[in-house]
Design an enzyme around this catalytic site. Structure first.
Site, short mmCIF file in Angstrom:
data_model
loop_
_atom_site.label_atom_id
_atom_site.label_comp_id
_atom_site.label_asym_id
_atom_site.label_seq_id
_atom_site.Cartn_x
_atom_site.Cartn_y
_atom_site.Cartn_z
N ARG A 35 -10.22 7.42 28.14
CA ARG A 35 -11.37 7.92 27.37
C ARG A 35 -11.19 9.38 26.97
NH1 ARG A 35 -15.90 4.66 30.69
NH2 ARG A 35 -16.12 2.96 29.20
N LYS A 198 -20.83 -16.43 31.44
CA LYS A 198 -22.06 -17.18 31.17
C LYS A 198 -22.45 -17.30 29.72
CE LYS A 198 -24.21 -16.20 35.59
NZ LYS A 198 -25.31 -15.53 36.26
N GLY A 354 -15.95 -5.75 27.64
CA GLY A 354 -15.35 -5.48 28.94
C GLY A 354 -14.10 -6.22 29.35
N GLY A 377 -20.67 -2.11 26.19
CA GLY A 377 -22.06 -2.43 25.82
C GLY A 377 -22.35 -2.12 24.37
#
Ligand code: AMP
Length: 403
Positions: A35, A198, A354, A377
């Site tokens: 980063r 999920k 992710g 996100g």
């Protein structure tokens, strides 16, 4: 899109929001500097123009009070090395002492502010706090894509104090262009590969992509909810019983929107959720009781790879199996190979979100795809079609200028 390339920073103090939220070990050594390195081109542009830098970032999740392990001072040595000059560190991101350091900056100098999250006002997006931050710079640059989905003081509120003087850094621009390219200018066939645990976590992306893609590939844990909904037997595989209807709706939408939906046909099953479990391959619709699917099977790998390699635009979000366990990573690796092959043939490929990013890093394929997103996100919200507050706060002004 207004970026640092549209501005000359000579004798200008740039207040730059970066994402230096890097992992540290127990001795406060940086264990992954990606980063920080990713922000360097934007920071160098300001310095090369003859400007000075006031850099701000969040770091971890402190409880609104200073904590040693969340101090940005741990990033000073690396930042100094990468920018090839000393870095002045302000022990607080606001206050008289910091203001004086910022006011006395000369062209070429760099001031790094302490973690903005040491103040509760940051995450509240408080205006007074944002105004104090704003007083430290002449122009505002947002290069923190990973925090763009947060309406915080340093990512969003602060921008309102810079009318006509705010812009995106290179990293942010690159990520936004990738989302735009995918959503509005994709070359067909466009294939989205969605995996991970999920259905519930991915349904918003699936819905938003349904009008854009030609092929939708479903893998990972969520595939078993689809298989059960369609009448298959999945043993003790991960299934969201309350999402069986959602899965059937996706199947129906795909038919009505002419999207080809690919669900695994075979799977690698295990007798326990462990790398040392006994494993075998079987039809995904006929998993024996007591066994669970932890990866896609060889027939599925081949079929998915065929679709991916004949695509011109690819989005990949989520692993095909429990890739953290060596014995169940084969499917994810095969998909990574297929994405790389398609990219070599000229396809545009974006790895967003992710765990597929972790996978592509693990297989050292980062440079062999078109874009690996740095913002988990933020990328997911962008793909879901949401306006990112950090982006809107900078763009507001650009639109006004355009009118
Ligand atoms: P997500 O954050 O939703 O993208 O989910 C990523 C996680 O899903 C990873 O940690 C994988 O280990 C997990 N995962 C993938 N496939 C399966 C599976 N078949 N069963 C259980 N977990 C899985």
């Amino acid at each position: 899109m207004k970026t640092v390339d549209d501005f000359n920073f000579k004798n200008v103090r740039a207040l730059v929001r970066v994402d230096f939220n890097v992992p540290l070990d127990n001795q406060f050594n940086i264990t992954d500097d990606t980063r920080i390195r990713a922000a360097i081109p934007t920071l160098k542009k300001v310095l090369d123009d003859g400007g000075s830098l006031v850099i701000m970032s969040h770091f971890g999740r402190p409880k609104n009070l200073p904590e040693e392990k969340f101090s940005l001072k741990h990033t000073v040595p690396l930042l100094s090395k990468l920018l090839e000059r000393p870095v002045i560190f302000a022990k607080d991101c606001i206050g008289a002492a910091t203001k004086s350091l910022a006011d006395n900056l000369k062209p070429g100098q760099v001031l790094l502010l302490e973690n903005v999250r040491f103040h509760a006002e940051e995450t509240k997006g408080a205006e007074g706090f944002a105004k104090e931050l704003a007083s430290l710079g002449d122009v505002y640059v947002n290069d923190a894509f990973g925090a763009a989905h947060r309406a915080h003081a340093s990512t969003t509120t602060v921008a309102k104090f810079f009318p006509g003087k705010k812009m995106f850094g290179y990293l942010m621009a690159h990520e936004l262009e990738s989302i735009h390219k995918l959503m509005n200018q994709s070359r067909k066939p466009f294939t989205a590969i969605l995996g991970g645990a999920k259905v519930s976590g991915k349904i918003a992306i699936i819905s938003n992509l349904m009008d854009k893609v030609d092929n939708l590939i479903i893998g990972g844990g969520m595939a078993y909810t689809f298989v059960e909904a369609l009448g298959g037997k999945v043993g003790s595989s991960l299934v969201e019983e309350d999402r069986l209807g959602t899965a059937l709706q996706v199947v129906a939408d795909a038919i009505s929107k002419n999207v080809k939906l690919y669900i695994p046909t075979d799977t690698v099953i295990a007798d326990a959720f462990s790398n040392d479990a006994t494993k075998k391959t079987c039809d995904i619709k006929a998993i024996p009781d007591g066994w669970m699917g932890l990866d896609i099977g060889p027939e599925t790998e081949k079929e998915f790879a065929r679709v991916i390699e004949s695509s011109n635009t690819i989005l990949w979000n989520g692993p095909m199996g429990v890739f953290e366990m060596e014995n169940f990573e084969h499917g994810t690796k095969a998909i990574a190979d297929a994405v790389v092959n398609a990219t070599k043939k000229g396809a545009y490929s974006l790895i967003g979100g992710g765990d597929s990013v972790a996978a592509i890093n693990k297989y050292k394929m980062t440079d062999e795809v078109s874009c690996v997103s740095t913002g988990g996100g933020a990328m997911l919200e962008g793909l879901e079609g949401h306006v990112l507050p950090g982006v809107a706060a900078v763009e507001e002004d650009v639109e006004k200028i355009a009118k």
